[in-house]
Design a protein around this motif. Structure first.
Motif: not given
Ligand code: MN
Length: 513
Positions: A14, A18, A25, A30, A47, A56, A59, A278
């Motif tokens: 992740l 990513e 994503l 995620k 992460e 971000d 997430a 992806t």
């Protein structure tokens, strides 16, 4: 420090994954990947950088609050504000591990950071000391393999003396060769011999095709943790492939006598899920996890395998769960099959969510024989996660490839009672399909950034899988499979454009433009 018996698997799909060119994503993507990583029993999930954007932060916050099992760690630069934001993002988690990093190579310190050696050491000490409100701090000596040996050791020792429990040694540019990695690890181990509880971690990139070799050498030299990425995706040519390291450790346990708690039977499912989210499909001859990994074609090999599989198979299909029977979902499919197929995609749905997904799936399946994995994932995202694709349907398509003339294409899209068609001619059938679909969606300045076609199942009726990514007005990925490669291509491209068109529509933008 004794060579560890247990290797911690620290997933960075992740984060590093990513960063693959073209990949962006969604928060729900995620979360689905993180849930599957929990099923694999990874020790930790790294992460992104919560400070880098609100998306971000959200997430990280969502994953930290919902994932049970693996530790959820986040990344922060050696800066107080990064650390504060990272700590807030992790608040829902039971543990608060933060991974801080700073570059220590001369080129990075001089050009990127514009800091002296002593300033970098001070910054490391200041940041790690602030761990008071964090339970666990890992420190990454970014660019470890391009740093001066003595300075690298001073940086690592400074971090440990200030409280870091993990020292991560990234080969951030994929520059090292295996002998160097071994010597680097041994040097760091020797300098930390009075700190036996410190875990040393390796993080390898594959620019020279040496990521797995370097990772295994690192483990052999005493690394107690490896940072790995599903399918080996990542910036440039990618990070070390998670599945290749884990299976190598199992297949050559005689040479790498370490243990981990990974469940290898979940590898194939995880690999597929990451491909679908992806749009990046692996090359068919990639080690472990791809279609040819457990296939033999040579007569001599087949003869040997028929006599005894151990002659040529060092990894059995069963070990990584490749070749399992797929459940086909159609309008007659029941709730049990749907629940099982969702579980295969790493999605656990409540009863009420199953109802919504099933109703939607059955309405979509009216005119189709089956709903594929990508379609099901899209329905789940749409119905449960609230992500709105435009949901246009490819109702007609026609490709004429009457050589030596250029191919010509006609596509028809249906959306909420309106029908649009578009066509064109171009250099090749896929390129022309793309151009026609872009016109049908009334978009412009969109570039087909990635297209990959792989056989998904063998035989005359075999399915072809297509992954596609586009760039322009955002990033989007699509995936589709069909026995007809051009139809699979059209569906994957339609899906990827649909993913861009949906949010634009929801934000009030006109569909065209
Ligand atoms: Mn990296």
């Amino acid at each position: 420090m004794e060579i560890p018996q247990r290797v911690y698997i620290f997933d960075t799909t992740l984060r590093d994954g990513e960063q693959s060119p073209g990949v962006a994503l969604t928060a729900s993507g995620k979360l689905a990947i993180a849930e599957q990583l929990a099923r694999l029993d990874v020790d930790a999930i790294k992460e992104g950088l919560p400070k880098s954007s609100a998306g971000d932060f959200a997430a990280v916050n969502s994953i930290a609050g919902q994932i049970v099992g693996p530790v959820v760690a986040v990344l922060a630069r050696c800066q107080p504000t990064d650390l504060e934001v990272a700590t807030r993002a992790l608040e829902p988690a039971l543990k608060l591990p933060i991974h801080v990093f700073i570059a220590t190579s001369s080129v990075h310190m001089q050009i990127k950071l514009k800091m002296s050696l002593s300033q970098v050491l001070d910054r490391i000490g200041d940041t790690v000391t602030r761990r008071a409100y964090v339970e666990d701090v890992g420190f990454s000596v970014e660019h470890a393999t391009r740093s001066h040996g003595d300075f690298l050791l001073r940086a690592a020792l400074t971090a440990v003396e200030c409280g870091a429990s993990i020292i991560n040694l990234p080969d951030a540019a994929g520059y090292a060769i295996s002998g160097e990695c071994g010597r680097l690890l041994e040097g760091v181990r020797a300098s930390l011999r009075d700190r036996p509880a410190t875990r040393i971690s390796v993080h390898c990139h594959n620019d020279l095709g040496l990521a797995v070799a370097n990772t295994l050498v690192g483990i052999g030299a005493g690394a107690g943790q490896v940072e790995v990425v599903i399918n080996g995706i990542g910036e440039r040519v990618g990070n070390v492939a998670w599945e290749e390291v884990v299976i190598a450790l199992s297949a050559r346990h005689d040479q790498c006598a370490v243990s981990h708690r990974i469940r290898p039977e979940e590898i194939d499912r995880t690999s597929q899920l990451v491909s679908q989210f992806t749009g990046m499909l692996g090359r068919p001859n990639k080690a472990i996890g791809d279609r040819n990994a457990v296939r033999q074609q040579s007569g001599i090999h087949q003869d040997g395998v028929l006599k005894d599989r151990c002659t040529y198979e060092i990894v059995t299909p069963e070990a990584i769960d490749v070749g399992k029977t797929a459940l086909v979902l159609g309008k007659h499919s029941g709730r049990h099959a749907l629940r099982k197929r969702l579980a295969n995609l790493g999605i656990v749905a409540s009863t009420e969510e199953l109802d919504r997904i099933q109703t939607r799936m059955k309405s979509l399946a009216k005119g189709k024989f089956e709903v594929n994995d990508a379609g099901l994932t899209a329905i789940w995202q749409d119905q449960v996660q609230g992500i709105k694709a435009l949901d246009a349907e490819l109702t007609g398509w026609e490709v004429s490839t009457d050589a030596p003339r250029c191919p010509s294409v006609r596509v028809t899209l249906g959306h909420q009672g309106t029908v649009r068609d578009a066509g064109g001619t171009g250099n090749g059938a896929v390129d022309t399909l793309f151009e026609a679909l872009v016109r049908a969606f009334e978009m412009k300045d969109i570039e087909l950034r990635y297209y990959c076609l792989v056989p998904e199942s063998p035989g005359e009726d075999g399915m072809a899988a297509v992954g596609a990514q586009v760039f322009g007005q955002g990033l989007s990925a699509g995936y589709a499979s069909d026995p007809d490669v051009l139809k699979a291509s059209a569906l994957a491209i339609k899906e990827v454009l649909d993913g861009l068109a949906g949010p634009r529509l929801a934000s009030g933008a006109a569909m065209c433009g």
